[in-house]
Design a protein around this motif. Structure first.
Motif, PDB file in Angstrom:
ATOM      1  N   ASN A 153       0.706  -1.082  -0.104  1.00 25.03           N
ATOM      2  CA  ASN A 153       0.005   0.049  -0.010  1.00 25.03           C
ATOM      3  C   ASN A 153       0.762   1.200  -0.035  1.00 25.03           C
ATOM      4  O   ASN A 153       0.396   2.339   0.376  1.00 25.03           O
ATOM      5  N   TRP A 154       2.129   1.237  -0.336  1.00 26.36           N
ATOM      6  CA  TRP A 154       3.146   2.385  -0.494  1.00 26.36           C
ATOM      7  C   TRP A 154       3.470   3.063   0.775  1.00 26.36           C
ATOM      8  O   TRP A 154       3.600   4.174   1.158  1.00 26.36           O
ATOM      9  N   ASN A 155       3.010   1.946   1.902  1.00 26.12           N
ATOM     10  CA  ASN A 155       3.038   2.661   3.264  1.00 26.12           C
ATOM     11  C   ASN A 155       3.924   1.581   4.225  1.00 26.12           C
ATOM     12  O   ASN A 155       4.450   0.608   4.011  1.00 26.12           O
ATOM     13  N   THR A 156       4.438   2.007   5.465  1.00 23.37           N
ATOM     14  CA  THR A 156       5.026   1.200   6.399  1.00 23.37           C
ATOM     15  C   THR A 156       4.005   0.328   7.303  1.00 23.37           C
ATOM     16  O   THR A 156       4.344  -0.561   7.808  1.00 23.37           O
ATOM     17  N   TRP A 157       2.649   0.826   7.543  1.00 24.76           N
ATOM     18  CA  TRP A 157       1.708   0.057   8.043  1.00 24.76           C
ATOM     19  C   TRP A 157       0.931  -0.554   7.105  1.00 24.76           C
ATOM     20  O   TRP A 157       0.581  -0.754   6.116  1.00 24.76           O
ATOM     21  N   THR A 158       0.579  -2.049   7.899  1.00 24.82           N
ATOM     22  CA  THR A 158      -0.159  -3.043   7.336  1.00 24.82           C
ATOM     23  C   THR A 158      -1.559  -2.601   7.351  1.00 24.82           C
ATOM     24  O   THR A 158      -2.247  -2.543   8.406  1.00 24.82           O
ATOM     25  N   PRO A 159      -2.321  -2.829   6.182  1.00 23.55           N
ATOM     26  CA  PRO A 159      -3.741  -2.775   6.350  1.00 23.55           C
ATOM     27  C   PRO A 159      -4.434  -3.742   7.360  1.00 23.55           C
ATOM     28  O   PRO A 159      -4.278  -4.907   7.089  1.00 23.55           O
ATOM     29  N   PRO A 160      -5.296  -3.222   8.316  1.00 20.03           N
ATOM     30  CA  PRO A 160      -5.436  -4.082   9.325  1.00 20.03           C
ATOM     31  C   PRO A 160      -6.516  -5.189   8.821  1.00 20.03           C
ATOM     32  O   PRO A 160      -6.959  -6.449   9.209  1.00 20.03           O
TER      33      PRO A 160
END
Length: 252
Positions: free
Chosen positions: A41-48
């Motif tokens: 998702n182009w981010n460091t956080w995982t989609p919950p």
């Protein structure tokens, strides 16, 4: 058994939060029984809403992710593959600057935590090619585990030629095509491009993974094609998405 090389680029706007209404329920309709094996998702956080169903690919997209909560997530992630920079040549980051950051920040992730690292993913134009070739030279003593690439166009044969030429230039580094898509506005042309390129990549052992752009309700900008989207405005999936995640061979 399906060849599992496909990454789902799940746009951050699909996740509830940050002042917007997402469509997290759509993830429940994603099948990982076929060729899909990871999510980004182009981010460091995982989609919950992923709920541990598949590996996530965290990304240090820009220099902003090298500090604060983003960097804390990168350092503590249990995921084993980390992407480094997204089209840095268009963000004003020089190969030299990126090489310095690679040495100081990224390589310790591999040395201390056993992570596999993806090079910066550049556009396929001359500026992008020049940038990544120079960067690869600068980090030749400690190269990436994967060569990150992007490709957008309308001709599948040209896409294949580009990927082959990049592999010829860097033959010892497996490729992750972290974004690709047809930019034709005609769905039949989009499908033909996608089928041609995907079926070719599936047969190349040096292509580790690829991500068809993109799973989002609205097109990202005027460059990408509405005909190539994987999600409709209401959060349901397009025909192309159903084909992309099907355990059947991709066909027109």
């Amino acid at each position: 058994m399906a060849i599992k090389k496909r990454c789902l680029p799940w746009d951050w706007t699909n996740t509830d939060g940050a002042g917007h209404k997402g469509v997290p329920w759509a993830m429940d309709k994603v099948s990982f029984k076929g060729p899909l094996r990871s999510v980004s998702n182009w981010n460091t956080w995982t989609p919950p809403e992923l709920k541990g169903r598949a590996p996530f690919r965290p990304m240090v997209r820009t220099e902003a992710q090298l500090n604060g909560e983003d960097w804390n997530r990168i350092q503590s992630t249990k995921e084993n593959i980390i992407h480094f920079f997204n089209e840095p040549e268009r963000a004003g980051i020089t190969p030299e600057r990126a090489g310095d950051i690679w040495q100081k920040k990224m390589l310790p992730l591999r040395a201390k935590h056993g992570k596999k690292l993806v090079s910066p993913s550049c556009a396929s134009d001359k500026a992008g090619q020049d940038w990544i070739h120079k960067w690869m030279g600068l980090v030749s003593k400690h190269p990436p585990d994967f060569l990150g690439l992007h490709y957008y166009g309308t001709d599948g044969t040209k896409a294949i030629d580009y990927l082959q030429s990049m592999h010829n230039r860097h033959p010892h580094t497996p490729v992750i095509l972290s974004e690709f898509a047809s930019i034709s506005r005609d769905y039949n042309e989009v499908l033909g491009f996608t089928v041609q390129v995907v079926n070719w990549m599936d047969q190349k052992d040096w292509i580790y993974e690829y991500a068809l752009f993109g799973c989002m309700r609205q097109v990202a900008d005027s460059f990408v094609s509405p005909a190539a989207q994987l999600m409709k405005p209401d959060g349901s999936f397009t025909d192309l998405m159903w084909k992309y995640m099907s355990d059947q061979p991709m066909h027109r």
